[in-house]
Write an enzyme that holds these catalytic residues in place. Structure first.
Site, PDB file in Angstrom:
ATOM      1  N   ASP A   1       0.659  -0.951   0.193  1.00  0.00           N
ATOM      2  CA  ASP A   1      -0.250   0.001   0.361  1.00  0.00           C
ATOM      3  C   ASP A   1       0.248   1.739   0.103  1.00  0.00           C
ATOM      4  O   ASP A   1       2.236   0.958   0.464  1.00  0.00           O
ATOM      5  CB  ASP A   1      -1.083   0.074   0.990  1.00  0.00           C
ATOM      6  CG  ASP A   1      -0.308   0.255   2.440  1.00  0.00           C
ATOM      7  OD1 ASP A   1       0.505  -0.220   2.814  1.00  0.00           O
ATOM      8  OD2 ASP A   1      -0.990   0.445   3.159  1.00  0.00           O
TER       9      ASP A   1
ATOM     10  N   TYR B   1       3.113   5.078   1.131  1.00  0.00           N
ATOM     11  CA  TYR B   1       3.310   5.262   2.283  1.00  0.00           C
ATOM     12  C   TYR B   1       2.186   6.019   2.530  1.00  0.00           C
ATOM     13  O   TYR B   1       1.737   6.913   1.888  1.00  0.00           O
ATOM     14  CB  TYR B   1       4.891   5.643   1.774  1.00  0.00           C
ATOM     15  CG  TYR B   1       6.129   5.422   1.028  1.00  0.00           C
ATOM     16  CD1 TYR B   1       6.386   4.314   1.277  1.00  0.00           C
ATOM     17  CD2 TYR B   1       6.513   6.275  -0.282  1.00  0.00           C
ATOM     18  CE1 TYR B   1       7.834   3.842   1.117  1.00  0.00           C
ATOM     19  CE2 TYR B   1       7.990   5.016  -0.866  1.00  0.00           C
ATOM     20  CZ  TYR B   1       7.806   4.297  -0.524  1.00  0.00           C
ATOM     21  OH  TYR B   1       9.388   3.650  -0.675  1.00  0.00           O
TER      22      TYR B   1
ATOM     23  N   HIS C   1      10.914  -9.060   0.941  1.00  0.00           N
ATOM     24  CA  HIS C   1      10.690  -8.031   1.517  1.00  0.00           C
ATOM     25  C   HIS C   1      11.716  -7.016   1.405  1.00  0.00           C
ATOM     26  O   HIS C   1      12.086  -6.905   1.762  1.00  0.00           O
ATOM     27  CB  HIS C   1       9.396  -7.176   1.740  1.00  0.00           C
ATOM     28  CG  HIS C   1       8.045  -6.264   1.704  1.00  0.00           C
ATOM     29  ND1 HIS C   1       9.304  -4.884   1.926  1.00  0.00           N
ATOM     30  CD2 HIS C   1       7.418  -5.554   1.044  1.00  0.00           C
ATOM     31  CE1 HIS C   1       8.248  -4.231   1.361  1.00  0.00           C
ATOM     32  NE2 HIS C   1       7.302  -4.513   0.796  1.00  0.00           N
TER      33      HIS C   1
ATOM     34  N   PHE D   1       6.509   2.120  -3.026  1.00  0.00           N
ATOM     35  CA  PHE D   1       8.021   2.790  -3.258  1.00  0.00           C
ATOM     36  C   PHE D   1       8.606   3.905  -3.834  1.00  0.00           C
ATOM     37  O   PHE D   1       9.541   3.830  -3.369  1.00  0.00           O
ATOM     38  CB  PHE D   1       9.684   1.106  -4.116  1.00  0.00           C
ATOM     39  CG  PHE D   1       8.229   0.042  -3.218  1.00  0.00           C
ATOM     40  CD1 PHE D   1       9.060  -0.080  -2.196  1.00  0.00           C
ATOM     41  CD2 PHE D   1       7.934  -0.949  -3.873  1.00  0.00           C
ATOM     42  CE1 PHE D   1       8.550  -1.620  -1.759  1.00  0.00           C
ATOM     43  CE2 PHE D   1       7.552  -1.931  -3.866  1.00  0.00           C
ATOM     44  CZ  PHE D   1       8.063  -2.552  -2.259  1.00  0.00           C
TER      45      PHE D   1
END
Length: 195
Positions: free
Chosen positions: A37, A39, A159, A50
């Protein structure tokens, strides 16, 4: 969503929620990086997973992505956190949830976005040419069951978050792996270098 925005900040701004789809139309998609999701801090999210716009400094996960980019391809660490150059080359930077309440990670999870983004993934999966799905972390890797792996390919690892990057994200070489998988089908590589 309008009532949610009336109660407090929601990120990204309304006009950037679908930025990933505008910058990387279906016909141009060669790779997909799937995030969770947006920031949830002010001035960070702008519709590409990202990515952050200058002058916002890269958050920790993005710093780790840049570190791996340097290790993998020997490219200099970017000075900007914007991944727009990747999006413009056919890298769909898609979060599975496209909005978030300010200061509350995962706050818009299971409110309908997953149905929409699953439909986007299904549309990409229907493309006849190979697409490389870069799936970092368990949440992204759950989408493998939606993919035709006879036609498409995946690059998976933990991740890039500081909580998990040292458990296999570092050293996974996702950028060179993606280009090898594209080249194996006669497709042009992605220029991963950023300013």
């Amino acid at each position: 969503m309008a009532d949610e925005r009336a109660r407090g900040p929601v990120y990204p701004p309304h006009d950037e929620v679908f930025a990933s789809l505008h910058l990387t139309p279906l016909a141009s998609i060669r790779a997909v990086i799937l995030g969770q999701d947006p920031y949830h801090g002010p001035g960070q999210a702008h519709g590409l997973c990202f990515s952050v716009k200058p002058p916002t400094p890269p958050p920790p996960s993005l710093k780790n992505i840049f570190r791996e980019l340097h290790t993998d391809l020997g490219l200099p660490i970017p000075t900007s956190g914007s991944l727009i150059p990747w999006a413009e080359q056919g890298v769909l930077l898609l979060n599975t949830v496209l909005t978030v309440r300010g200061g509350e990670a995962n706050s818009h999870r299971q409110q309908g976005w997953e149905n929409f983004t699953d439909a986007v993934i299904d549309a990409v999966n229907a493309k006849p040419d190979r697409v490389v799905f870069i799936l970092w972390g368990t949440a992204a890797q759950r989408k493998i069951e939606r993919l035709d792996l006879d036609r498409h390919a995946t690059v998976t690892s933990p991740h890039p978050s500081p909580l998990s990057a040292s458990r296999g994200f570092f050293g996974s070489r996702p950028f060179s792996a993606t280009n090898r998988l594209l080249a194996a089908r006669g497709l042009s590589p992605i220029d991963w270098q950023l300013p």
